[in-house]
Design a protein around this motif. Structure first.
Motif, PDB file in Angstrom:
ATOM      1  N   ALA A 219       0.868  -1.180   0.000  1.00 41.46           N
ATOM      2  CA  ALA A 219       0.000   0.000   0.000  1.00 41.46           C
ATOM      3  C   ALA A 219       0.902   1.226   0.000  1.00 41.46           C
ATOM      4  N   ALA A 220       0.684   2.134  -0.936  1.00 43.80           N
ATOM      5  CA  ALA A 220       1.587   3.276  -1.079  1.00 43.80           C
ATOM      6  C   ALA A 220       0.821   4.558  -1.349  1.00 43.80           C
ATOM      7  N   ALA A 221       1.305   5.636  -0.768  1.00 44.38           N
ATOM      8  CA  ALA A 221       0.704   6.954  -0.958  1.00 44.38           C
ATOM      9  C   ALA A 221       0.734   7.345  -2.435  1.00 44.38           C
ATOM     10  N   SER A 222      -0.229   8.170  -2.844  1.00 39.39           N
ATOM     11  CA  SER A 222      -0.392   8.516  -4.260  1.00 39.39           C
ATOM     12  C   SER A 222       0.824   9.206  -4.862  1.00 39.39           C
ATOM     13  N   ASP A 223       1.573   9.949  -4.059  1.00 36.78           N
ATOM     14  CA  ASP A 223       2.739  10.643  -4.603  1.00 36.78           C
ATOM     15  C   ASP A 223       3.835   9.679  -5.043  1.00 36.78           C
ATOM     16  N   LEU A 224       3.728   8.415  -4.636  1.00 36.26           N
ATOM     17  CA  LEU A 224       4.733   7.407  -4.951  1.00 36.26           C
ATOM     18  C   LEU A 224       4.429   6.645  -6.244  1.00 36.26           C
ATOM     19  N   TYR A 225       3.357   6.997  -6.917  1.00 33.31           N
ATOM     20  CA  TYR A 225       2.885   6.211  -8.061  1.00 33.31           C
ATOM     21  C   TYR A 225       3.991   5.933  -9.084  1.00 33.31           C
ATOM     22  N   HIS A 226       4.666   6.974  -9.538  1.00 31.87           N
ATOM     23  CA  HIS A 226       5.665   6.796 -10.593  1.00 31.87           C
ATOM     24  C   HIS A 226       6.936   6.132 -10.071  1.00 31.87           C
ATOM     25  N   VAL A 227       7.456   6.635  -8.966  1.00 33.60           N
ATOM     26  CA  VAL A 227       8.737   6.119  -8.482  1.00 33.60           C
ATOM     27  C   VAL A 227       8.629   4.697  -7.959  1.00 33.60           C
ATOM     28  N   PHE A 228       7.533   4.367  -7.278  1.00 33.66           N
ATOM     29  CA  PHE A 228       7.409   3.004  -6.757  1.00 33.66           C
ATOM     30  C   PHE A 228       7.125   1.999  -7.883  1.00 33.66           C
ATOM     31  N   SER A 229       6.441   2.438  -8.924  1.00 37.79           N
ATOM     32  CA  SER A 229       6.255   1.555 -10.073  1.00 37.79           C
ATOM     33  C   SER A 229       7.622   1.168 -10.643  1.00 37.79           C
ATOM     34  N   GLU A 230       8.514   2.136 -10.732  1.00 37.11           N
ATOM     35  CA  GLU A 230       9.872   1.875 -11.227  1.00 37.11           C
ATOM     36  C   GLU A 230      10.692   1.089 -10.210  1.00 37.11           C
ATOM     37  N   LEU A 231      10.566   1.445  -8.933  1.00 34.03           N
ATOM     38  CA  LEU A 231      11.275   0.715  -7.882  1.00 34.03           C
ATOM     39  C   LEU A 231      10.848  -0.751  -7.840  1.00 34.03           C
ATOM     40  N   GLY A 232       9.558  -0.988  -7.997  1.00 33.03           N
ATOM     41  CA  GLY A 232       9.050  -2.353  -7.970  1.00 33.03           C
ATOM     42  C   GLY A 232       9.640  -3.200  -9.083  1.00 33.03           C
ATOM     43  N   GLU A 233       9.752  -2.621 -10.285  1.00 33.17           N
ATOM     44  CA  GLU A 233      10.335  -3.351 -11.410  1.00 33.17           C
ATOM     45  C   GLU A 233      11.801  -3.667 -11.151  1.00 33.17           C
ATOM     46  N   ALA A 234      12.538  -2.685 -10.608  1.00 37.74           N
ATOM     47  CA  ALA A 234      13.958  -2.896 -10.319  1.00 37.74           C
ATOM     48  C   ALA A 234      14.143  -3.953  -9.230  1.00 37.74           C
ATOM     49  N   PHE A 235      13.269  -3.916  -8.230  1.00 38.45           N
ATOM     50  CA  PHE A 235      13.334  -4.894  -7.143  1.00 38.45           C
ATOM     51  C   PHE A 235      13.065  -6.304  -7.653  1.00 38.45           C
ATOM     52  N   THR A 236      12.080  -6.443  -8.530  1.00 40.17           N
ATOM     53  CA  THR A 236      11.755  -7.746  -9.095  1.00 40.17           C
ATOM     54  C   THR A 236      12.913  -8.282  -9.927  1.00 40.17           C
ATOM     55  N   GLU A 237      13.561  -7.408 -10.687  1.00 43.82           N
ATOM     56  CA  GLU A 237      14.708  -7.824 -11.495  1.00 43.82           C
ATOM     57  C   GLU A 237      15.835  -8.369 -10.617  1.00 43.82           C
ATOM     58  N   GLU A 238      16.026  -7.757  -9.452  1.00 41.93           N
ATOM     59  CA  GLU A 238      17.126  -8.156  -8.574  1.00 41.93           C
ATOM     60  C   GLU A 238      16.800  -9.376  -7.733  1.00 41.93           C
ATOM     61  N   THR A 239      15.545  -9.523  -7.333  1.00 41.19           N
ATOM     62  CA  THR A 239      15.193 -10.562  -6.356  1.00 41.19           C
ATOM     63  C   THR A 239      14.278 -11.652  -6.896  1.00 41.19           C
ATOM     64  N   GLY A 240      13.585 -11.376  -8.000  1.00 39.64           N
ATOM     65  CA  GLY A 240      12.592 -12.313  -8.511  1.00 39.64           C
ATOM     66  C   GLY A 240      11.266 -12.240  -7.784  1.00 39.64           C
ATOM     67  N   ILE A 241      11.163 -11.358  -6.785  1.00 43.11           N
ATOM     68  CA  ILE A 241       9.929 -11.207  -6.002  1.00 43.11           C
ATOM     69  C   ILE A 241       9.017 -10.208  -6.714  1.00 43.11           C
ATOM     70  N   GLN A 242       7.817 -10.639  -7.055  1.00 41.47           N
ATOM     71  CA  GLN A 242       6.856  -9.769  -7.708  1.00 41.47           C
ATOM     72  C   GLN A 242       6.204  -8.837  -6.680  1.00 41.47           C
ATOM     73  N   VAL A 243       5.833  -7.646  -7.127  1.00 42.74           N
ATOM     74  CA  VAL A 243       5.235  -6.649  -6.236  1.00 42.74           C
ATOM     75  C   VAL A 243       3.919  -6.167  -6.823  1.00 42.74           C
ATOM     76  N   ARG A 244       2.903  -6.105  -5.990  1.00 44.72           N
ATOM     77  CA  ARG A 244       1.595  -5.587  -6.394  1.00 44.72           C
ATOM     78  C   ARG A 244       1.301  -4.349  -5.537  1.00 44.72           C
ATOM     79  N   PHE A 245       1.034  -3.225  -6.190  1.00 43.14           N
ATOM     80  CA  PHE A 245       0.819  -1.960  -5.489  1.00 43.14           C
ATOM     81  C   PHE A 245      -0.652  -1.565  -5.449  1.00 43.14           C
ATOM     82  N   THR A 246      -1.047  -0.951  -4.347  1.00 40.51           N
ATOM     83  CA  THR A 246      -2.294  -0.216  -4.247  1.00 40.51           C
ATOM     84  C   THR A 246      -1.932   1.207  -3.861  1.00 40.51           C
TER      85      THR A 246
END
Length: 252
Positions: free
Chosen positions: A31-58
């Motif tokens: 769960a993430a605040a609205s101001d994080l929409y763009h950066v967390f979308s990018e952070l989530g992709e980078a995190f998945t690339e490094e760890t293989g752990i998928q991330v689902r945001f609200t």
């Protein structure tokens, strides 16, 4: 005074960073605040690339997400736009003890169409040429509360109060201006750079202290801790800075 709700009562925006063959129940839910929409979308992709752990945001207003957690929403990690919401959940037993981390300092500014207004400042908001000013609802959105505080501190609130258009979240406040339903908005720097509109940062001595915490009921605490560590890592902090945040810790 106006109130706009774009996507229903809670104004929640979903973003899924899961591969199509990855079941949602196996993904880390954030769960993430609205101001994080763009950066967390990018952070989530980078995190998945490094760890293989998928991330689902609200994504949504911090206050509304807080209420969802209190009512048992199945989130693993909560990234708020104001640390006081994490503190409240900690005290009430909804956030894992010791998991709170301040991850960013949020900045706010004015968003507007440059072809209409070559220059913009808080003081100019009293102009009769500006009929509507969009902010997030101060009752549940930290950037809305911050916007109201700034207008009060600079002595213009009483003059512009009847012009205010309240949106469910700071991202929706931006959309109000982008769709022409307000001439100006006070929004997070982190979402302004993806807009075709002009943005003027408001210098303030007290940026929004943004914090995260692991939800106590989570069944993926280890994965949540890994994502928290990734956000706080030099790579994560650099991405946040690139999106208009200040880092709460010195960068080397």
């Amino acid at each position: 005074m106006y109130l706009i709700g774009f996507v229903g009562l809670l104004g929640i925006i979903l973003f899924t960073g899961c591969a199509e063959d990855q079941p949602d129940e196996q993904a880390l839910t954030v769960a993430a605040a609205s101001d994080l929409y763009h950066v967390f979308s990018e952070l989530g992709e980078a995190f998945t690339e490094e760890t293989g752990i998928q991330v689902r945001f609200t994504f949504g207003a911090t206050g509304q997400l807080t209420q969802q957690i209190r009512h048992g929403a199945p989130f693993d990690l909560f990234a708020a736009a104001d640390e006081t919401y994490i503190d409240q959940l900690l005290e009430a037993g909804f956030i894992e003890t010791g998991s709170k981390e301040v991850y960013a300092l949020g900045q706010i500014g004015l968003i507007f169409a440059e072809d209409q207004f070559p220059e913009m400042s808080v003081e100019r908001l009293v102009s009769p040429h500006i009929e509507r000013i969009a902010i997030a609802n101060p009752e549940h959105a930290p950037y809305g509360r911050k916007a109201k505080e700034i207008l009060q501190e600079l002595g213009v609130w009483d003059y512009v109060q009847e012009k205010i258009v309240y949106a469910d979240s700071v991202r929706q406040a931006l959309q109000v201006v982008e769709t022409g339903n307000a001439e100006v908005g006070l929004v997070a720097a982190a979402i302004a750079q993806h807009s075709p509109l002009s943005f003027e940062l408001i210098e303030t001595d007290e940026p929004l202290v943004q914090a995260l915490g692991i939800v106590k009921a989570s069944k993926r605490k280890e994965e949540a801790r890994l994502f928290s560590d990734f956000i706080l890592s030099p790579k994560g902090q650099e991405m946040l800075i690139n999106y208009g945040f200040k880092s709460p810790r010195p960068q080397h």
